[in-house]
Design an enzyme around this catalytic site. Structure first.
Site, PDB file in Angstrom:
ATOM      1  N   HIS A  86      46.386  17.644  20.756  1.00 58.98           N
ATOM      2  CA  HIS A  86      46.323  18.884  21.545  1.00 58.98           C
ATOM      3  C   HIS A  86      47.519  19.029  22.448  1.00 58.98           C
ATOM      4  CE1 HIS A  86      41.910  17.853  21.066  1.00 58.98           C
ATOM      5  NE2 HIS A  86      42.195  18.804  20.222  1.00 58.98           N
ATOM      6  N   CYS A 126      56.402  28.694   5.592  1.00 55.37           N
ATOM      7  CA  CYS A 126      55.983  28.641   6.998  1.00 55.37           C
ATOM      8  C   CYS A 126      55.835  27.220   7.538  1.00 55.37           C
ATOM      9  CB  CYS A 126      54.693  29.420   7.210  1.00 55.37           C
ATOM     10  SG  CYS A 126      53.283  28.731   6.356  1.00 55.37           S
TER      11      CYS A 126
HETATM   12  C1  PEP Z   1      52.052  23.429   6.511  1.00 52.59           C
HETATM   13  O1  PEP Z   1      51.273  22.596   6.055  1.00 52.59           O
HETATM   14  O2  PEP Z   1      53.249  23.477   6.212  1.00 52.59           O
HETATM   15  C2  PEP Z   1      51.572  24.430   7.484  1.00 52.59           C
HETATM   16  C3  PEP Z   1      52.341  25.423   7.865  1.00 52.59           C
HETATM   17  O3  PEP Z   1      50.333  24.262   7.985  1.00 52.59           O
HETATM   18  P1  PEP Z   1      49.938  23.182   9.084  1.00 52.59           P
HETATM   19  O4  PEP Z   1      51.202  22.571   9.588  1.00 52.59           O
HETATM   20  O5  PEP Z   1      49.194  23.913  10.135  1.00 52.59           O
HETATM   21  O6  PEP Z   1      49.090  22.254   8.296  1.00 52.59           O
END
Ligand code: PEP
Ligand code: MG
Length: 753
Positions: free
Chosen positions: A367, A680
């Site tokens: 967190h 992303c």
């Molecule tokens: C990822 O896995 O690249 C992603 C964007 O999701 P998270 O980092 O929240 O798992």
């Protein structure tokens, strides 16, 4: 023979010691008086105090009973003699016949030959031993448990008074190491980018020495009882899952309950209060003993238990303080030091004064790390032994670029860091100037730069960065920083605030991505052997449709007839996507039946994070309105390397042929079917990695807010066609990594990476 009644219930002893220590006159005289008082009340023939010198030796500072010529002469190295042994072990040594002990080291100058019984206890501060207090008797005997306890309480009061400077002036203590003074450099893990230099603020400060002794034992006992029963109730409620304020999983809670009801722990606390300590001081006393003792343990299980105990102590202190709040006033350049921070703790501090965060534990998915990144506060974690090496007010550096902490740094290090901070500031100012410039490559390709977000605080960055929208809104963050499951209203309000702040800019909401490293305290979770491969993300959503549907309902309500973009995390098969999509459609129909507005446009997408989908894109893409590649997860599964495990997380390079070929396959399939695709994962926010992605043909990148400026600078100076030619040649390389080659290519093309 020492009679425990001599000080049992006789709080005046502690008062006498305090008065002797706090009184006027030279420090030596006061210390001499203290050893005399202790010897007398413990009916001991000898009482001696050793304090730790900066070279780690224990020096005899005062004695009653030993030869006075030995004072300031006798010194013990760590592990040398019984005093050195206590220092090494951090716990009492109670011996009937000291000369028989293998560590015993005879010092003729002390004249200690005739003494057999020996009881020595460490003077502890935090988990450090700053001195040793010893009593000795002629007869062979073992000191009783009560006597050991009494001496430990005396040692605690002594330790706090010595360390707080009440006892001796700094000049008198020259060379005595009460608190660490040397510069230290500790290697940890990067949790949040950036650099900071400031003054240490302890999240859990030690009890002030003026608040150690109580005036009213009965009242203090009552406070302790009330706090203990409050704590027990809280844990029981947490275990029943009725209350949310927990940052621990079920089996940790079981351990808490075990400790909270542990008679040994309860009794130690009560004894300390009976002997004249305040309830807070009692908690500290028992805590520092555990820390010194368990901190030595090599066994990971035992060390884990120590963490549980620390949590329990923190909770108990909170019950004692009554207000439950943890945040304190900060100096202007505060660097917060903590073992770990619970949900919302960090947000309680004044952000305008908080420059950095150093954690002894945690993970980059914890967190505190999530919130630190959202607030753009540099954070380094997993700094072993941090809190024992730093005192309130110490100058400290957080280096979020290398993942290091510098405690009491030398002047040249400070100068170097200040120069780097200035460079970053200038670069930030340059990026800010680019805010309104659209990101076109030199050969005219528009690259959309979007931002990742998940908390309210992120929304401020949307305007600052000039991002074109939010490419990934991690809805689980709201759940992770909340004290209980956010309800429909709370979810709807957050999503509406996000859409309002974004205005015309698109926002892609990802449905709850829980499980794996993102555990919700208030949801009962079964322990899994392989959480990253376990019941997480959309798998949980499909198995527990009530939660998923509630969230979709909140999203549709928040959209109030505006366009809505929703995507699902960790889809591993087309069937999962089909089912998930059906839920969205059902919820839209449900809203319409009730006369509520449907989104004016609905886009439903999948995250590509499971390698399985890379080989089924022909089936998946026609079912989706868009896809987004989550490279953090995709790469961890591709390389079979847990992204949360620092030992393996950096072992494989995203700029390697297998990673880039997988990305290229996704990009090509999307281009062929005309499916909008973005990236992303964190990769999209690093200029060199983003350069490779642009070269592969990606035109939508979503990244942490801090990445937008640097990536835009790269895009503006990039010739996409030249980059494409260079990178496609590298895809065929037989090297494990092509990072150097990509870097050379980027330099050759005059890119700002
Ligand atoms: C990822 O896995 O690249 C992603 C964007 O999701 P998270 O980092 O929240 O798992
Ligand atoms: Mg992911």
């Amino acid at each position: 023979m020492a009679a425990p009644v001599a000080i049992r219930g006789q709080r005046s002893l502690l008062r006498q010691i305090r008065e002797a220590l706090a009184g006027g006159g030279p420090a030596q005289q006061r210390l001499d008086m203290v050893v005399r008082i202790i010897a007398l009340s413990m009916v001991a023939e000898v009482c001696s105090i050793y304090l730790r010198r900066a070279n780690a030796e224990m020096e005899l500072f005062a004695t009653e009973g030993l030869d006075l010529k030995a004072v300031h002469v006798t010194r013990m190295k760590p592990g040398e003699g019984l005093v050195g042994e206590i220092m090494r072990l951090g716990r009492p040594l109670n011996l009937a016949d000291a000369p028989e002990h293998p560590a015993f080291s005879y010092r003729p100058e002390t004249g200690e030959d005739p003494y057999h019984a020996f009881l020595g206890v460490p003077l502890l501060r935090g988990g450090r031993t700053i001195g040793v207090l010893v009593v000795q008797n002629r007869t062979e005997r073992i000191y009783s448990e009560d006597e050991v306890e009494d001496l430990q309480i005396i040692a605690m009061v002594l330790a706090e008074m010595v360390a707080s400077g009440e006892l001796m002036t700094v000049g008198e203590l020259e060379g005595v190491e009460l608190a660490p003074r040397r510069p230290e450099r500790i290697k940890g893990s990067k949790f949040a980018e950036g650099l900071a230099y400031g003054a240490a603020v302890l999240h859990e400060p030690p009890v002030a020495s003026s608040q150690l002794l109580s005036d009213d034992v009965a009242a203090e006992q009552e406070r302790l009882d009330a706090a203990l029963s409050g704590l027990k109730d809280q844990i029981d409620r947490m275990l029943e899952g009725q209350h949310g304020l927990v940052d621990a999983s079920y089996d940790v809670l079981e351990t808490y309950r075990m400790f909270a009801h542990d008679r040994g722990w309860n009794r130690s606390l009560e004894d300390a209060v009976k002997n004249g300590l305040t309830a807070e001081a009692a908690v500290e006393r028992v805590r520092s003993e555990h820390r010194a003792r368990l901190g030595q343990a090599r066994d990971p299980y035992l060390r884990e238990r120590l963490h549980d105990l620390e949590d329990l102590n923190d909770r108990l202190l909170r019950h004692l303080s009554g207000d439950g709040s943890v945040a304190r006033d900060l100096p202007d350049n505060a660097i917060l030091i903590a073992r770990n921070l619970g949900p919302a703790d960090l947000l309680e501090y004044d952000r305008t004064k908080l420059r950095g965060l150093l954690l002894e534990e945690g993970s980059s998915a914890s967190h505190a790390a999530i919130v630190a990144r959202a607030l753009d506060i540099p954070c380094v974690g997993r700094l072993t032994g941090l809190r024992d090496q730093v005192s309130e007010g110490d100058p400290v550096i957080v280096d979020g670029e290398t993942g290091e902490a510098f405690l009491r740094p030398r002047a040249d290090i400070i100068r170097a860091i200040q120069a780097r901070i200035e460079v970053r500031r200038q670069r930030k100012a340059e990026f800010a100037k680019l805010r309104d410039t659209p990101a076109f490559t030199r050969d005219g390709v528009k690259i959309s730069l979007l931002m990742n977000a998940g908390l309210d605080v992120d929304l401020e960055s949307l305007a600052d960065t000039g991002a074109e929208g939010i490419g990934l809104f991690r809805t689980e963050f709201q759940f992770m920083v909340s004290e209980e499951l956010p309800r429909l209203g709370g979810q709807t309000q957050l999503y509406a605030r996000v859409m309002d702040a974004a205005g015309d800019r698109p926002v892609t909401f990802r449905t709850l991505d829980l499980g794996g490293d993102k555990v919700l305290p208030y949801m009962e979770a079964e322990r899994e052997e392989n959480p990253a491969l376990g019941w997480r993300a959309v798998r949980m959503g499909l198995d527990r449709p009530a939660l998923l549907r509630l969230q979709l309902r909140a999203l549709i309500a928040a959209a109030k007839g505006r366009p809505l973009r929703v995507m699902f995390p960790l889809v591993a098969s087309v069937d999962e996507f089909r089912s998930a999509r059906a839920f969205v459609e059902t919820e839209v129909a449900w809203a319409q039946r009730r006369g509520r507005p449907a989104p004016s446009r609905l886009d439903v997408g999948a995250m590509i994070e499971a390698p399985s989908l890379v080989w089924h894109l022909d089936a998946l893409l026609p079912m989706t309105d868009f896809v987004s590649v989550g490279t953090n997860d995709l790469m961890q599964y591709l390389f079979a390397a847990d992204r949360g495990n620092p030992r393996v997380a950096d072992r494989y390079d995203f700029l390697s042929p297998p990673a880039l070929r997988a990305m290229e396959a996704i990009q090509r399939a999307c281009a062929e079917t005309g499916t909008p695709v973005s990236v992303c994962g964190e990769m999209a926010g690093r200029p060199l990695e983003a350069f490779a992605l642009v070269a592969l043909g990606f035109e939508r990148l979503s990244m942490p807010a801090t990445g937008v400026g640097p990536v835009k600078q790269m895009v503006l100076s990039c010739d996409r066609e030249a980059a494409r030619r260079g990178v496609s040649a590298l895809l065929k390389s037989s090297a494990g990594s092509v990072r150097n080659e990509i870097e050379t290519l980027a330099r050759k093309l005059y890119l700002a990476v």
